[in-house]
Design a protein around this motif. Structure first.
Motif, PDB file in Angstrom:
ATOM      1  N   LEU A  19     118.934 -41.004  53.496  1.00 26.54           N
ATOM      2  CA  LEU A  19     117.881 -40.280  54.182  1.00 26.54           C
ATOM      3  C   LEU A  19     118.423 -39.125  55.008  1.00 26.54           C
ATOM      4  O   LEU A  19     118.014 -37.978  54.834  1.00 26.54           O
ATOM      5  N   ALA A  20     119.378 -39.411  55.883  1.00 27.58           N
ATOM      6  CA  ALA A  20     119.830 -38.382  56.807  1.00 27.58           C
ATOM      7  C   ALA A  20     120.563 -37.254  56.117  1.00 27.58           C
ATOM      8  O   ALA A  20     120.365 -36.089  56.451  1.00 27.58           O
ATOM      9  N   PHE A  21     121.425 -37.572  55.137  1.00 26.85           N
ATOM     10  CA  PHE A  21     122.173 -36.522  54.464  1.00 26.85           C
ATOM     11  C   PHE A  21     121.249 -35.579  53.710  1.00 26.85           C
ATOM     12  O   PHE A  21     121.566 -34.429  53.488  1.00 26.85           O
ATOM     13  N   ALA A  22     120.119 -36.077  53.294  1.00 26.58           N
ATOM     14  CA  ALA A  22     119.197 -35.219  52.554  1.00 26.58           C
ATOM     15  C   ALA A  22     118.734 -34.055  53.401  1.00 26.58           C
ATOM     16  O   ALA A  22     118.339 -33.010  52.887  1.00 26.58           O
ATOM     17  N   LEU A  23     118.793 -34.210  54.729  1.00 22.82           N
ATOM     18  CA  LEU A  23     118.361 -33.140  55.612  1.00 22.82           C
ATOM     19  C   LEU A  23     119.396 -32.039  55.750  1.00 22.82           C
ATOM     20  O   LEU A  23     119.105 -30.975  56.266  1.00 22.82           O
ATOM     21  N   LEU A  24     120.607 -32.286  55.275  1.00 28.56           N
ATOM     22  CA  LEU A  24     121.707 -31.356  55.502  1.00 28.56           C
ATOM     23  C   LEU A  24     121.894 -30.344  54.400  1.00 28.56           C
ATOM     24  O   LEU A  24     122.640 -29.393  54.551  1.00 28.56           O
ATOM     25  N   LEU A  25     121.242 -30.501  53.275  1.00 28.57           N
ATOM     26  CA  LEU A  25     121.402 -29.564  52.178  1.00 28.57           C
ATOM     27  C   LEU A  25     120.259 -28.566  52.159  1.00 28.57           C
ATOM     28  O   LEU A  25     119.120 -28.910  52.442  1.00 28.57           O
ATOM     29  N   TRP A  72     133.348 -38.766  45.184  1.00 27.51           N
ATOM     30  CA  TRP A  72     132.824 -38.011  44.041  1.00 27.51           C
ATOM     31  C   TRP A  72     132.025 -36.812  44.523  1.00 27.51           C
ATOM     32  O   TRP A  72     132.309 -35.681  44.152  1.00 27.51           O
ATOM     33  N   GLY A  73     131.032 -37.067  45.328  1.00 30.08           N
ATOM     34  CA  GLY A  73     130.231 -36.026  45.932  1.00 30.08           C
ATOM     35  C   GLY A  73     129.614 -36.609  47.190  1.00 30.08           C
ATOM     36  O   GLY A  73     128.677 -37.396  47.116  1.00 30.08           O
ATOM     37  N   TYR A  74     130.163 -36.274  48.355  1.00 33.23           N
ATOM     38  CA  TYR A  74     129.687 -36.872  49.597  1.00 33.23           C
ATOM     39  C   TYR A  74     130.055 -35.976  50.778  1.00 33.23           C
ATOM     40  O   TYR A  74     130.945 -35.131  50.684  1.00 33.23           O
ATOM     41  N   ARG A  75     129.322 -36.148  51.865  1.00 29.76           N
ATOM     42  CA  ARG A  75     129.657 -35.454  53.099  1.00 29.76           C
ATOM     43  C   ARG A  75     130.550 -36.365  53.942  1.00 29.76           C
ATOM     44  O   ARG A  75     130.150 -37.470  54.280  1.00 29.76           O
ATOM     45  N   ASN A  76     131.710 -35.876  54.256  1.00 27.09           N
ATOM     46  CA  ASN A  76     132.648 -36.652  55.060  1.00 27.09           C
ATOM     47  C   ASN A  76     132.112 -36.761  56.479  1.00 27.09           C
ATOM     48  O   ASN A  76     131.981 -35.751  57.174  1.00 27.09           O
ATOM     49  N   PRO A  77     131.773 -37.965  56.951  1.00 27.24           N
ATOM     50  CA  PRO A  77     131.220 -38.096  58.297  1.00 27.24           C
ATOM     51  C   PRO A  77     132.204 -37.704  59.391  1.00 27.24           C
ATOM     52  O   PRO A  77     131.811 -37.515  60.530  1.00 27.24           O
ATOM     53  N   ASN A  78     133.486 -37.585  59.031  1.00 24.64           N
ATOM     54  CA  ASN A  78     134.498 -37.125  59.986  1.00 24.64           C
ATOM     55  C   ASN A  78     134.846 -35.658  59.770  1.00 24.64           C
ATOM     56  O   ASN A  78     135.858 -35.184  60.262  1.00 24.64           O
ATOM     57  N   GLY A  79     133.998 -34.959  59.028  1.00 27.60           N
ATOM     58  CA  GLY A  79     134.312 -33.589  58.642  1.00 27.60           C
ATOM     59  C   GLY A  79     133.927 -32.522  59.622  1.00 27.60           C
ATOM     60  O   GLY A  79     133.951 -31.337  59.281  1.00 27.60           O
ATOM     61  N   GLY A  80     133.533 -32.891  60.825  1.00 32.13           N
ATOM     62  CA  GLY A  80     133.197 -31.899  61.830  1.00 32.13           C
ATOM     63  C   GLY A  80     131.780 -31.381  61.672  1.00 32.13           C
ATOM     64  O   GLY A  80     130.965 -31.919  60.920  1.00 32.13           O
ATOM     65  N   PRO A  81     131.461 -30.282  62.363  1.00 33.40           N
ATOM     66  CA  PRO A  81     130.081 -29.786  62.391  1.00 33.40           C
ATOM     67  C   PRO A  81     129.563 -29.308  61.038  1.00 33.40           C
ATOM     68  O   PRO A  81     128.362 -29.372  60.780  1.00 33.40           O
ATOM     69  N   THR A  82     130.443 -28.827  60.171  1.00 32.21           N
ATOM     70  CA  THR A  82     129.973 -28.340  58.870  1.00 32.21           C
ATOM     71  C   THR A  82     129.832 -29.466  57.862  1.00 32.21           C
ATOM     72  O   THR A  82     128.916 -29.470  57.047  1.00 32.21           O
ATOM     73  N   ALA A  83     130.740 -30.434  57.897  1.00 30.25           N
ATOM     74  CA  ALA A  83     130.696 -31.602  57.003  1.00 30.25           C
ATOM     75  C   ALA A  83     130.401 -31.190  55.571  1.00 30.25           C
ATOM     76  O   ALA A  83     129.442 -31.646  54.954  1.00 30.25           O
ATOM     77  N   ASP A  84     131.240 -30.304  55.048  1.00 25.13           N
ATOM     78  CA  ASP A  84     131.031 -29.817  53.689  1.00 25.13           C
ATOM     79  C   ASP A  84     131.095 -30.957  52.685  1.00 25.13           C
ATOM     80  O   ASP A  84     131.768 -31.971  52.899  1.00 25.13           O
ATOM     81  N   LEU A  85     130.414 -30.757  51.567  1.00 29.13           N
ATOM     82  CA  LEU A  85     130.496 -31.725  50.485  1.00 29.13           C
ATOM     83  C   LEU A  85     131.909 -31.765  49.937  1.00 29.13           C
ATOM     84  O   LEU A  85     132.571 -30.721  49.803  1.00 29.13           O
ATOM     85  N   GLU A  86     132.376 -32.958  49.614  1.00 32.40           N
ATOM     86  CA  GLU A  86     133.723 -33.159  49.111  1.00 32.40           C
ATOM     87  C   GLU A  86     133.696 -34.104  47.927  1.00 32.40           C
ATOM     88  O   GLU A  86     132.734 -34.842  47.728  1.00 32.40           O
ATOM     89  N   GLY A  87     134.775 -34.103  47.154  1.00 30.25           N
ATOM     90  CA  GLY A  87     134.924 -35.079  46.096  1.00 30.25           C
ATOM     91  C   GLY A  87     135.349 -34.485  44.775  1.00 30.25           C
ATOM     92  O   GLY A  87     135.469 -33.265  44.613  1.00 30.25           O
TER      93      GLY A  87
END
Length: 354
Positions: free
Chosen positions: A28-34, A112-127
């Motif tokens: 739910l929450a990550f959906a708000l970030l894209l 694979w495709g996720y936002r790193n919760p420790n990735g700081g304010p931008t939390a770019d997609l990684e994987g």
């Protein structure tokens, strides 16, 4: 009470983040970030309504009528080419901030495709999948960051392509003959197989009789769901196994497992291994019982884009500095195997003629 205890202790993985809210909140929450559209049925927010199109699960027809294609759907792709065409020209013609490759991805599949919760304010997609997207954008638009990511749930991948909401899907998507009748695929970029995930304390030992009377979770529109439904009809799956109503996203199955609402999950082994890394109280049970290949999915008429992606994959595999192997080492070696041999796709065959 036993399950509650397991839930409390089972979320200690995933980058040191040990709260249930992290996993449950992903969907739910990550959906708000894209930066995605929220129109009904878009799928990019992970919220399909009751009218969700189940394009992944139409009856086997079209390409599946050909035994050779059904046996090796991963070979049904076009030969590589670096030439531009109508589809790529349209992508390049986008102006300003819109001059980006629009790609459907997952945002909650660890490594694979996720936002790193420790990735700081931008939390770019990684994987692993995200690395491939950046390589494709670099080749086509000259900028690895010229990408608009759209979060697409499992059951909306094909509708998103067919509806023109994305240029392609790079989301651990298995190539199969049914889907070949709906979209076009690149050559394979990863090898995996269906596998069972269950609590370490469970008596389940794999895809066998120990699934009797067990509730099994799969994602809607997934090859796992199709496999179990077909196996139940063919009496290949123990008759008392309970196939639970499928969920929109694969991560939902892990949450349901942690809540004690299901007893096992069936999904691609590559994804299951990442889920096991998130929750140390679960593990893979038995060996993979299918062989499958991930491919990049595109519109059926996007021939130039398919050929271009296939050329990119050829070059990506050859790149010993920052290519396929480097991405595997970075993201997957810790959850799958230090050696990538079992995950490497076969030498590509380009048998599709038009």
């Amino acid at each position: 009470m036993r399950m509650r205890g397991r839930v409390r202790t089972g979320l200690k993985g995933w980058g040191g983040v040990g709260a249930m809210a992290v996993v449950c909140g992903l969907v739910l929450a990550f959906a708000l970030l894209l930066p995605v559209a929220r129109s009904h049925g878009d799928g990019s927010t992970g919220t399909g309504g009751p009218g969700v199109t189940r394009a992944d699960q139409v009856a086997d027809d079209g390409p599946c009528r050909n035994p050779a294609i059904k046996a090796h759907p991963e070979e049904q792709t076009l030969s590589p080419s670096s030439a531009d065409g109508a589809t790529i020209d349209k992508i390049k013609a986008r102006q300003g901030e819109k001059r980006k490759l629009i790609v459907g991805v997952d945002q909650n599949s660890y490594r694979w495709g996720y936002r790193n919760p420790n990735g700081g304010p931008t939390a770019d997609l990684e994987g692993f999948d995200i690395d491939l997207v950046h390589r494709i954008a670099q080749d086509i638009l000259g900028d690895p960051n010229a990408v608009q990511f759209k979060a697409i749930p499992t059951n909306q991948r094909i509708p998103a392509i067919q509806g023109g909401r994305v240029d392609m899907i790079v989301r651990t998507m298995t190539i199969n003959c049914t889907r070949l009748g709906q979209v076009a695929f690149s050559a394979p970029y990863f090898k995996t197989g269906q596998q069972v995930l269950a609590p370490k304390s469970s008596g389940i030992t794999g895809y066998n009789g120990t699934l009797a009377k067990q509730r099994i979770c799969t994602a809607e529109g997934s090859t796992a769901n199709t496999k179990l439904v077909d196996a139940k009809k063919a009496k290949e799956l123990v008759s008392s196994a309970i196939i639970s109503p499928p969920v929109p996203n694969q991560l939902d199955c892990l949450v349901r497992l942690q809540l004690g609402e299901v007893d096992a999950v069936v999904t691609d082994g590559a994804l299951a291994a990442s889920q096991a890394a998130q929750d140390p109280t679960v593990e893979l049970k038995g060996s993979p019982f299918t062989t499958e290949y991930y491919g990049v999915a595109m519109r059926s008429d996007a021939d130039d884009l398919v050929r271009r992606v296939n050329q990119i994959l050829v070059d990506y595999r050859k790149d010993t500095t920052d290519g396929w192997q480097a991405s595997y080492d970075r993201w997957l070696s810790a959850t799958l195997n230090e050696s990538s041999a079992k995950s490497e796709p076969p030498p590509p065959k380009y048998l599709r003629k038009n």
